[in-house]
Design a protein around this motif. Structure first.
Motif, mmCIF file in Angstrom:
data_model
loop_
_atom_site.group_PDB
_atom_site.id
_atom_site.type_symbol
_atom_site.label_atom_id
_atom_site.label_comp_id
_atom_site.label_asym_id
_atom_site.label_seq_id
_atom_site.Cartn_x
_atom_site.Cartn_y
_atom_site.Cartn_z
ATOM 1 N N LYS A 32 -60.491 63.228 26.890
ATOM 2 C CA LYS A 32 -61.660 63.428 27.755
ATOM 3 C C LYS A 32 -61.362 63.101 29.213
ATOM 4 N N ASP A 33 -60.427 62.177 29.448
ATOM 5 C CA ASP A 33 -60.114 61.776 30.824
ATOM 6 C C ASP A 33 -59.111 62.716 31.507
ATOM 7 N N GLY A 34 -58.734 63.785 30.847
ATOM 8 C CA GLY A 34 -57.799 64.741 31.435
ATOM 9 C C GLY A 34 -56.346 64.492 31.059
ATOM 10 N N SER A 35 -56.056 63.337 30.500
ATOM 11 C CA SER A 35 -54.697 63.074 30.025
ATOM 12 C C SER A 35 -54.539 63.733 28.652
ATOM 13 N N TYR A 36 -53.361 63.739 28.151
ATOM 14 C CA TYR A 36 -53.121 64.316 26.832
ATOM 15 C C TYR A 36 -52.110 63.468 26.083
ATOM 16 N N THR A 37 -52.112 63.630 24.775
ATOM 17 C CA THR A 37 -51.178 62.908 23.913
ATOM 18 C C THR A 37 -50.377 63.925 23.126
ATOM 19 N N GLY A 38 -49.208 63.507 22.709
ATOM 20 C CA GLY A 38 -48.363 64.391 21.923
ATOM 21 C C GLY A 38 -47.112 63.666 21.468
ATOM 22 N N PHE A 39 -46.270 64.406 20.783
ATOM 23 C CA PHE A 39 -45.042 63.840 20.253
ATOM 24 C C PHE A 39 -43.843 64.324 21.063
ATOM 25 N N ILE A 40 -42.899 63.428 21.239
ATOM 26 C CA ILE A 40 -41.602 63.845 21.748
ATOM 27 C C ILE A 40 -40.570 63.418 20.713
ATOM 28 N N LYS A 41 -39.508 64.158 20.659
ATOM 29 C CA LYS A 41 -38.418 63.875 19.730
ATOM 30 C C LYS A 41 -37.252 63.340 20.559
ATOM 31 N N VAL A 42 -36.735 62.175 20.175
ATOM 32 C CA VAL A 42 -35.630 61.552 20.911
ATOM 33 C C VAL A 42 -34.466 61.344 19.956
ATOM 34 N N GLN A 43 -33.311 61.867 20.346
ATOM 35 C CA GLN A 43 -32.096 61.659 19.564
ATOM 36 C C GLN A 43 -31.387 60.426 20.126
ATOM 37 N N LEU A 44 -30.936 59.542 19.244
ATOM 38 C CA LEU A 44 -30.236 58.337 19.680
ATOM 39 C C LEU A 44 -28.738 58.576 19.575
ATOM 40 N N LYS A 45 -28.055 58.531 20.703
ATOM 41 C CA LYS A 45 -26.606 58.708 20.741
ATOM 42 C C LYS A 45 -25.996 57.450 21.343
ATOM 43 N N LEU A 46 -25.987 56.397 20.544
ATOM 44 C CA LEU A 46 -25.486 55.117 21.015
ATOM 45 C C LEU A 46 -24.068 54.908 20.505
ATOM 46 N N VAL A 47 -23.189 54.534 21.417
ATOM 47 C CA VAL A 47 -21.788 54.329 21.079
ATOM 48 C C VAL A 47 -21.553 52.884 20.662
ATOM 49 N N ARG A 48 -22.256 51.964 21.296
ATOM 50 C CA ARG A 48 -22.081 50.540 21.036
ATOM 51 C C ARG A 48 -23.101 50.062 20.002
ATOM 52 N N PRO A 49 -22.802 48.933 19.344
ATOM 53 C CA PRO A 49 -23.777 48.404 18.389
ATOM 54 C C PRO A 49 -24.990 47.826 19.102
ATOM 55 N N VAL A 50 -26.093 47.764 18.394
ATOM 56 C CA VAL A 50 -27.320 47.172 18.923
ATOM 57 C C VAL A 50 -27.564 45.846 18.200
ATOM 58 N N SER A 51 -28.292 44.945 18.843
ATOM 59 C CA SER A 51 -28.600 43.638 18.262
ATOM 60 C C SER A 51 -30.014 43.645 17.717
ATOM 61 N N VAL A 52 -30.149 43.089 16.530
ATOM 62 C CA VAL A 52 -31.463 42.939 15.895
ATOM 63 C C VAL A 52 -31.584 41.495 15.437
ATOM 64 N N PRO A 53 -32.819 41.012 15.236
ATOM 65 C CA PRO A 53 -32.963 39.634 14.745
ATOM 66 C C PRO A 53 -32.330 39.501 13.371
ATOM 67 N N ALA A 54 -31.621 38.403 13.161
ATOM 68 C CA ALA A 54 -31.015 38.154 11.857
ATOM 69 C C ALA A 54 -32.110 37.833 10.858
ATOM 70 N N THR A 55 -31.837 38.088 9.591
ATOM 71 C CA THR A 55 -32.819 37.754 8.563
ATOM 72 C C THR A 55 -32.993 36.246 8.536
ATOM 73 N N LYS A 56 -34.217 35.838 8.346
ATOM 74 C CA LYS A 56 -34.501 34.401 8.352
ATOM 75 C C LYS A 56 -34.054 33.808 7.025
ATOM 76 N N ARG A 57 -33.352 32.691 7.120
ATOM 77 C CA ARG A 57 -32.905 31.977 5.929
ATOM 78 C C ARG A 57 -33.734 30.709 5.800
ATOM 79 N N VAL A 58 -33.980 30.330 4.561
ATOM 80 C CA VAL A 58 -34.727 29.106 4.308
ATOM 81 C C VAL A 58 -33.784 27.932 4.532
ATOM 82 N N PRO A 59 -34.149 26.968 5.399
ATOM 83 C CA PRO A 59 -33.270 25.822 5.623
ATOM 84 C C PRO A 59 -33.100 25.003 4.348
ATOM 85 N N GLN A 60 -31.882 24.511 4.126
ATOM 86 C CA GLN A 60 -31.617 23.690 2.952
ATOM 87 C C GLN A 60 -32.217 22.313 3.165
ATOM 88 N N ALA A 61 -32.507 21.632 2.068
ATOM 89 C CA ALA A 61 -33.091 20.295 2.156
ATOM 90 C C ALA A 61 -32.135 19.370 2.897
#
Length: 184
Positions: free
Chosen positions: A5-34
């Motif tokens: 209604k405000d004159g803007s519009y929405t839609g989809f774009i398609k993005v291909q990822l061409k990454l040469v280097r590794p990416v960092s993600v959070p490590a899985t959480k481990r339960v601390p030992q007693a």
């Protein structure tokens, strides 16, 4: 695409990822030992390579900027690397030539997609490492910077070793030549 209604519009774009280097993600959480509390403030991360040819569709607004598209893609893959390490490129084909152009942070990919029409040969988007020629050292973590220094040190030591070996061979050949010649 759909018009708002405000004159803007929405839609989809398609993005291909061409990454040469590794990416960092959070490590899985481990339960601390007693008896072994997990240190507070320590951020654990792991790195991996995204599969080649990974494609992601994003639903965005017409005023969404390229920098916001990068942020959204990184969030979708839970990548915790600094967004400044990446850049959004437009890819186009003309006369069997492929052209890549880095989008400015404020450019609006959905508007570009609308102006280009539906053909992906005319315009498609690619997320790649930011290759400005200048390295933004602030975008790296301390362990990454230490690794760079180690790699540079090893390369320098190898280069010096090769140079010393080369000059030692030259010196030996000169000494042999001097030994076989008679004075005068």
């Amino acid at each position: 695409m759909s018009l708002n209604k405000d004159g803007s519009y929405t839609g989809f774009i398609k993005v291909q990822l061409k990454l040469v280097r590794p990416v960092s993600v959070p490590a899985t959480k481990r339960v601390p030992q007693a008896g072994r509390p997990h240190p507070q403030g320590v951020k654990r991360r792991t790195s991996f390579y995204l599969p080649k040819g990974t494609v992601k569709h994003l639903h965005i607004l017409s005023h969404t900027r390229a920098s916001e598209v990068i942020d959204a893609l990184l969030r979708k893959f839970t990548v915790i690397d600094n967004p400044r390490k990446f850049a959004l490129f437009e890819r186009s084909e003309k006369d069997e030539q492929v052209y890549l152009r880095k989008l400015g942070d404020d450019e609006q990919p959905l508007r570009l997609r609308l102006l280009a029409g539906p053909s992906e040969k005319v315009l498609s988007f690619i997320l790649k490492e930011n290759e400005t020629g200048e390295v933004n050292w602030d975008a790296f973590t301390l362990p990454e910077l230490h690794n760079f220094l180690l790699i540079l040190q090893r390369e320098e030591e190898e280069h010096v070793r090769r140079l010393r070996h080369r000059y030692a061979r030259c010196r030996q050949k000169m000494q042999e030549a001097l030994a076989t010649r008679t004075p005068g």
